[in-house]
Design a protein around this motif. Structure first.
Motif, mmCIF file in Angstrom:
data_model
loop_
_atom_site.group_PDB
_atom_site.id
_atom_site.type_symbol
_atom_site.label_atom_id
_atom_site.label_comp_id
_atom_site.label_asym_id
_atom_site.label_seq_id
_atom_site.Cartn_x
_atom_site.Cartn_y
_atom_site.Cartn_z
ATOM 1 N N ARG A 92 0.834 -1.212 0.000
ATOM 2 C CA ARG A 92 0.000 0.000 0.000
ATOM 3 C C ARG A 92 0.863 1.254 0.000
ATOM 4 O O ARG A 92 0.504 2.272 -0.607
ATOM 5 C CB ARG A 92 -0.908 0.022 1.232
ATOM 6 N N LYS A 93 2.007 1.183 0.664
ATOM 7 C CA LYS A 93 2.904 2.333 0.741
ATOM 8 C C LYS A 93 3.749 2.486 -0.526
ATOM 9 O O LYS A 93 4.204 3.590 -0.837
ATOM 10 C CB LYS A 93 3.813 2.189 1.963
ATOM 11 N N ALA A 94 3.992 1.387 -1.216
ATOM 12 C CA ALA A 94 4.766 1.421 -2.469
ATOM 13 C C ALA A 94 4.041 0.547 -3.496
ATOM 14 O O ALA A 94 4.464 -0.572 -3.809
ATOM 15 C CB ALA A 94 6.186 0.909 -2.229
ATOM 16 N N PRO A 95 2.921 1.043 -4.013
ATOM 17 C CA PRO A 95 2.026 0.201 -4.820
ATOM 18 C C PRO A 95 2.502 -0.094 -6.243
ATOM 19 O O PRO A 95 1.809 -0.794 -6.983
ATOM 20 C CB PRO A 95 0.734 1.018 -4.845
ATOM 21 N N ALA A 96 3.652 0.427 -6.636
ATOM 22 C CA ALA A 96 4.118 0.213 -8.012
ATOM 23 C C ALA A 96 4.261 -1.269 -8.351
ATOM 24 O O ALA A 96 4.112 -1.664 -9.511
ATOM 25 C CB ALA A 96 5.451 0.929 -8.224
ATOM 26 N N VAL A 97 4.533 -2.096 -7.336
ATOM 27 C CA VAL A 97 4.729 -3.529 -7.596
ATOM 28 C C VAL A 97 3.403 -4.274 -7.763
ATOM 29 O O VAL A 97 3.383 -5.414 -8.225
ATOM 30 C CB VAL A 97 5.542 -4.200 -6.466
ATOM 31 N N LEU A 98 2.300 -3.623 -7.378
ATOM 32 C CA LEU A 98 1.011 -4.317 -7.341
ATOM 33 C C LEU A 98 0.461 -4.677 -8.716
ATOM 34 O O LEU A 98 -0.388 -5.559 -8.829
ATOM 35 C CB LEU A 98 -0.028 -3.477 -6.604
ATOM 36 N N HIS A 99 0.925 -4.004 -9.772
ATOM 37 C CA HIS A 99 0.389 -4.341 -11.090
ATOM 38 C C HIS A 99 0.702 -5.785 -11.471
ATOM 39 O O HIS A 99 -0.006 -6.384 -12.265
ATOM 40 C CB HIS A 99 0.910 -3.375 -12.160
ATOM 41 N N ALA A 100 1.741 -6.356 -10.865
ATOM 42 C CA ALA A 100 2.068 -7.761 -11.144
ATOM 43 C C ALA A 100 1.038 -8.689 -10.500
ATOM 44 O O ALA A 100 0.530 -9.616 -11.144
ATOM 45 C CB ALA A 100 3.469 -8.083 -10.627
ATOM 46 N N ARG A 101 0.739 -8.433 -9.245
ATOM 47 C CA ARG A 101 -0.239 -9.265 -8.528
ATOM 48 C C ARG A 101 -1.619 -9.157 -9.185
ATOM 49 O O ARG A 101 -2.283 -10.163 -9.438
ATOM 50 C CB ARG A 101 -0.313 -8.808 -7.073
ATOM 51 N N TYR A 102 -2.047 -7.920 -9.447
ATOM 52 C CA TYR A 102 -3.349 -7.743 -10.078
ATOM 53 C C TYR A 102 -3.323 -8.229 -11.529
ATOM 54 O O TYR A 102 -4.322 -8.746 -12.039
ATOM 55 C CB TYR A 102 -3.793 -6.280 -10.016
ATOM 56 N N GLY A 103 -2.169 -8.107 -12.172
ATOM 57 C CA GLY A 103 -2.033 -8.604 -13.538
ATOM 58 C C GLY A 103 -2.251 -10.102 -13.628
ATOM 59 O O GLY A 103 -2.862 -10.593 -14.591
ATOM 60 N N ALA A 104 -1.771 -10.835 -12.636
ATOM 61 C CA ALA A 104 -1.997 -12.283 -12.620
ATOM 62 C C ALA A 104 -3.485 -12.596 -12.480
ATOM 63 O O ALA A 104 -3.996 -13.528 -13.114
ATOM 64 C CB ALA A 104 -1.199 -12.929 -11.487
ATOM 65 N N TRP A 105 -4.179 -11.802 -11.662
ATOM 66 C CA TRP A 105 -5.628 -11.991 -11.523
ATOM 67 C C TRP A 105 -6.330 -11.693 -12.847
ATOM 68 O O TRP A 105 -7.207 -12.444 -13.281
ATOM 69 C CB TRP A 105 -6.168 -11.084 -10.421
ATOM 70 N N LEU A 106 -5.954 -10.598 -13.493
ATOM 71 C CA LEU A 106 -6.548 -10.246 -14.786
ATOM 72 C C LEU A 106 -6.273 -11.322 -15.834
ATOM 73 O O LEU A 106 -7.154 -11.679 -16.623
ATOM 74 C CB LEU A 106 -5.976 -8.914 -15.289
ATOM 75 N N ALA A 107 -5.032 -11.810 -15.836
ATOM 76 C CA ALA A 107 -4.660 -12.828 -16.821
ATOM 77 C C ALA A 107 -5.563 -14.052 -16.723
ATOM 78 O O ALA A 107 -5.985 -14.618 -17.741
ATOM 79 C CB ALA A 107 -3.200 -13.230 -16.625
ATOM 80 N N LYS A 108 -5.894 -14.421 -15.501
ATOM 81 C CA LYS A 108 -6.739 -15.596 -15.303
ATOM 82 C C LYS A 108 -8.207 -15.293 -15.541
ATOM 83 O O LYS A 108 -8.919 -16.079 -16.201
ATOM 84 C CB LYS A 108 -6.546 -16.145 -13.885
ATOM 85 N N ASN A 109 -8.690 -14.182 -15.031
ATOM 86 C CA ASN A 109 -10.127 -13.928 -15.008
ATOM 87 C C ASN A 109 -10.666 -13.158 -16.208
ATOM 88 O O ASN A 109 -11.856 -13.261 -16.518
ATOM 89 C CB ASN A 109 -10.495 -13.192 -13.719
#
Length: 210
Positions: A92-109
């Motif tokens: 939450r403090k350094a959210p730049a890395v989060l696009h990878a985690r959410y990207g994996a969710w998008l890739a699947k769903n």
């Protein structure tokens, strides 16, 4: 024969999926982000040829890895909450890395990619993680060395090293990334530090045994 049949089926499935994946990504990403994704996918394919990884999975992972980059950090945090994707305080403090985690969710769903190796590679391509699988390493390194990158001072050396020793390239890229973040005073994601510590330990053990 069963193994060959599985590879053949994988080639058919991914072969048909790749053009559709490109078309959808092109409509969602900025022109520069899409070109980066293409370049990463081509680099993934080359590294997959060198190290014996599935070419189809490598191409798909490279294409899809930044699929969440069409959203800004604030939006990704909200979307992670909406879809109940856990976020740490550090993220939450350094959210730049989060696009990878959410990207994996998008890739699947949303892109209907079910392959666990591809999803894993996408999820860890920004931070790395301890004990990465081959495709994880290939995507992480390809994202750093792809032909359109031009900022890092060690790119020429890393591009050469990536095709000589993938693990050493991975270690050196992580080392350089941590050094850069620390010099800039930017927050280091704990997973990046943990991944680097793991590979440093592996490297030190190998050096002792030589």
């Amino acid at each position: 024969m069963k193994g060959n049949h599985k590879i053949y089926q994988e080639m058919i499935t991914m072969g048909f999926a790749i053009p559709k994946l490109r078309k959808k990504l092109k409509s969602k990403l900025s022109a520069s982000r899409y070109e980066h994704s293409l370049s990463v996918s081509f680099t993934c394919i080359c590294l997959a040829m060198r190290y014996g990884c599935s070419l189809q999975k490598a191409e798909a992972a490279g294409l899809i890895h930044d699929c969440a980059k069409c959203y800004d950090d604030e939006k990704i945090i909200k979307l992670c909450g909406k879809h109940r994707i856990p976020i740490t305080d550090d993220e939450r403090k350094a959210p730049a890395v989060l696009h990878a985690r959410y990207g994996a969710w998008l890739a699947k769903n949303q892109y209907h990619i079910e392959d666990d190796e591809i999803l894993s590679a996408v999820a860890c391509h920004t931070t790395g993680k301890p004990d990465m699988e081959l495709l994880d390493k290939i995507l992480y390194v390809a994202d750093y060395i792809e032909a359109r990158r031009d900022k890092a001072s060690n790119l020429t050396a890393m591009r050469k090293l990536a095709f000589q020793d993938l693990d050493e390239a991975l270690y050196r890229i992580m080392e350089g990334t941590l050094s850069y973040l620390e010099k800039k005073g930017n927050r280091v994601d704990p997973m990046t530090a943990e991944a680097f510590a793991y590979y440093k330990d592996q490297r030190d053990k190998e050096n002792i045994n030589q």
